[in-house]
Design a protein around this motif. Sequence first.
Motif, PDB file in Angstrom:
ATOM      1  N   LYS A 184       0.887  -1.136  -0.067  1.00 49.18           N
ATOM      2  CA  LYS A 184      -0.308  -0.108   0.061  1.00 49.18           C
ATOM      3  C   LYS A 184       0.728   1.134  -0.072  1.00 49.18           C
ATOM      4  O   LYS A 184       1.971   1.201   0.321  1.00 49.18           O
ATOM      5  CB  LYS A 184      -0.935  -0.303   0.964  1.00 49.18           C
ATOM      6  CG  LYS A 184      -1.622  -1.308   1.393  1.00 49.18           C
ATOM      7  CD  LYS A 184      -2.852  -1.369   0.633  1.00 49.18           C
ATOM      8  CE  LYS A 184      -3.733  -2.616   0.839  1.00 49.18           C
ATOM      9  NZ  LYS A 184      -4.484  -2.930  -0.194  1.00 49.18           N
ATOM     10  N   TYR A 189      -1.311   3.185   6.239  1.00 48.53           N
ATOM     11  CA  TYR A 189      -1.889   1.953   7.293  1.00 48.53           C
ATOM     12  C   TYR A 189      -0.509   2.214   8.241  1.00 48.53           C
ATOM     13  O   TYR A 189       0.440   2.299   8.068  1.00 48.53           O
ATOM     14  CB  TYR A 189      -1.850   0.729   6.460  1.00 48.53           C
ATOM     15  CG  TYR A 189      -2.973   0.400   5.721  1.00 48.53           C
ATOM     16  CD1 TYR A 189      -4.045  -0.520   5.910  1.00 48.53           C
ATOM     17  CD2 TYR A 189      -2.737   0.960   4.426  1.00 48.53           C
ATOM     18  CE1 TYR A 189      -4.867  -0.655   5.064  1.00 48.53           C
ATOM     19  CE2 TYR A 189      -3.850   0.525   3.287  1.00 48.53           C
ATOM     20  CZ  TYR A 189      -5.002  -0.221   3.961  1.00 48.53           C
ATOM     21  OH  TYR A 189      -5.986  -0.224   2.871  1.00 48.53           O
ATOM     22  N   THR A 281      -6.390   2.651   9.090  1.00 48.04           N
ATOM     23  CA  THR A 281      -6.009   3.383   7.684  1.00 48.04           C
ATOM     24  C   THR A 281      -6.341   4.726   7.420  1.00 48.04           C
ATOM     25  O   THR A 281      -7.260   5.322   8.039  1.00 48.04           O
ATOM     26  CB  THR A 281      -6.991   2.635   6.693  1.00 48.04           C
ATOM     27  OG1 THR A 281      -7.238   1.301   7.023  1.00 48.04           O
ATOM     28  CG2 THR A 281      -6.824   2.874   5.192  1.00 48.04           C
ATOM     29  N   SER A 455      -3.727   1.914  -4.017  1.00 54.81           N
ATOM     30  CA  SER A 455      -2.550   1.071  -4.428  1.00 54.81           C
ATOM     31  C   SER A 455      -1.210   2.048  -4.193  1.00 54.81           C
ATOM     32  O   SER A 455      -1.418   3.128  -4.333  1.00 54.81           O
ATOM     33  CB  SER A 455      -2.771   0.656  -5.752  1.00 54.81           C
ATOM     34  OG  SER A 455      -3.263   1.661  -6.613  1.00 54.81           O
ATOM     35  N   LYS A 456      -0.147   1.310  -4.233  1.00 59.41           N
ATOM     36  CA  LYS A 456       1.161   1.900  -4.091  1.00 59.41           C
ATOM     37  C   LYS A 456       1.435   2.951  -5.322  1.00 59.41           C
ATOM     38  O   LYS A 456       1.147   2.419  -6.547  1.00 59.41           O
ATOM     39  CB  LYS A 456       2.301   0.948  -4.083  1.00 59.41           C
ATOM     40  CG  LYS A 456       3.173   1.338  -3.085  1.00 59.41           C
ATOM     41  CD  LYS A 456       4.215   0.122  -2.977  1.00 59.41           C
ATOM     42  CE  LYS A 456       5.317   0.652  -1.909  1.00 59.41           C
ATOM     43  NZ  LYS A 456       6.142  -0.509  -1.559  1.00 59.41           N
TER      44      LYS A 456
END
Length: 458
Positions: A184, A189, A281, A455-456
Motif C-alpha cells: 500500500k 496504514y 487506515t 494502491s502503491k
Amino acid sequence: MQMFQIKAFDLEQSLQEVTERYEKEKHKRRALHNSLVELRGNIRVHCRIRPLLPFDTAAGHTIPQDRQRNFSEKVAYAADDETVLVKCNRPGHASINKTFQFERVYNASESQDTVFADVAPLLTSLLDGYNVCIMAYGQTGSGKTYTMLGPQLEENFAFSTEDESELGIIPRATQEVFSLISEKPPGSYWVEVSVVEVYNNEIFDLLAKDSCGRVFGIKRDVVTTREGKSDVPLLTYETVENISEFLHLVNKGLQLRVRHPTLVHAHSSRSHLVVTLTITTIVSGDNFGISWEDELTSQKLNKELFCTFPQKMRENKSTFSSRASSPAQFETTEKPKQIKTRLQLVDLAGSECVGMSGVTGAALRETSFINRSLSALADVLGAIAEQRSHVPYRNSKLTHLLQDAIGGDAKLLVMLCISPDQKYLAESMQSLGFGTRARQVQRGQVKKKNLPVLSKAK
Ligand code: ADP
Ligand code: MG
C-alpha cells in the motif's frame, strides 16, 4: 504382457483424470461453501489433531483410575481434510465410530505452514475492511499455544522464534499483515498492538509499563461504549513497524502471563491470552468518496473516524493509550480520516474437566474460573444461535471482551485443538461438540468497513 502394461497405463491415466476432476470439484464446493459461510455469518471451525507426544504416557498417573494406562492409544484421526473420526471404545461397551465435519481438519503431520495457508485469506479480508478473530479452543496440552504462537521456550515461557517453520498463527499473521501493508502507499496504514490476559475473570494489560518503563501487568476493565461496542479504557497500544518489533513486544508481555503447571502438562497456561492488532487506515478527503453499505454503518463509522495523524507521524515512537490520542494540527485544508479494523488472536485457557488435571486449592479456583468463562462462551453462542433478544456477553470478562468478534462484527475462526490419545477422549468429545455447535451459529452477514482501494504509487 504388453497388453497388461497398456491397460495399466490407461487405468492410471483415467485415475489421474478422476483425481484431478475430484480436486476441481472440491475447490468449487469449498468456494461455494465459503460464500455461504459469509452470507450466513457462520463461524468457521478448523480442527487440528496433534501428534501423540511423550507426555501423553507420562501423564498417566494423574488421571482418574478408569482412564489410567501407561501406553498411548490414538483414538482421534483426520479421516480426510474435512472429517474427524473418533473411536469411542469404552470398556464394556461396543466400540462406536463418531464423525465430525469442519471447514478444515488437519492431521498430526500437517505443518504450521499448512495451517497458516488456510488462515491467510482472512488477513486479506482484514485489510479489505473486515474485523477478524481467530481463537484456539481445546483442553490443556492439545496444542493451542503451539498453533497460535509456536513451541515455547522452557526457561522463560516466551515462544521460540529461532526456527521460522515452527512459528504459529500469531507471528505469521502479523508478518502477513506487514507484507500486505507494504503493497500500500507508505504511511497509509499503521499497526498497533495490545496484549491482554484474562485470568480469574480479571483483565490484565500485559504491555502496561511502570514509571521506570518496565513492563508489568495492570488490571483493566472492559466496558460497553455508547455505540454498544466493548472497549478496555486505558489499555496500552504500542505501534509496531515490523515483525521483530512485534515479536519482542509480545514475548515481553508473555513472560507476565500467569501460569500454573497442571499435571496434564507442565507449561500449561491458566489464562486466556488476547493479542490484538489494530490496523488504522488513513483516508484523505479525496479518497473518502465511499459508498457506505447502509446508513447505520455510515453513522457508526463516522463515530470511529478521528481527525488525527498517526502516532508515528506526531512523534518518533512511544507507547500510548488508544482512545486518548490528542488532535493533530493539519497544514492542509483536507482532513485525513482514520478507519480502524481489528485482528484479535486468542489463545484460550484449557477446557478440560476439573477432576482431570489433579489440581487443588488456588489452582482449582483458577480452573473453575476457566470453566465458567468457557461455559459463558458456549452460552453466548447458544443465545446467538437461538436468536435470543438478550445475549449474555457480560456474564464473563472473556465474552464481554470478545463481544464484537463473537457477536457478528468480525469474521470468526475457531481453531479446535485435539489430543488424539484415548485418555483424553471425554475432553476431545467436549471440544468437538463445542466446535460443531459453533459452526451452526448464524450471525447474519459480517459487516465490512468500506475502505477505498489504495494502491502503491508507481
Ligand atoms: P496447550 O496450549 O493447548 O495447553 P501446547 O500448545 O502447550 O498445548 O502443546 C503441548 C505440547 O505439545 C507442547 O510441548 C507443544 O510443543 C506440543 N505440540 C502441540 N501441538 C503440536 C504439533 N502439532 N506438533 C508437534 N508438537 C506439538
Ligand atoms: Mg497453552
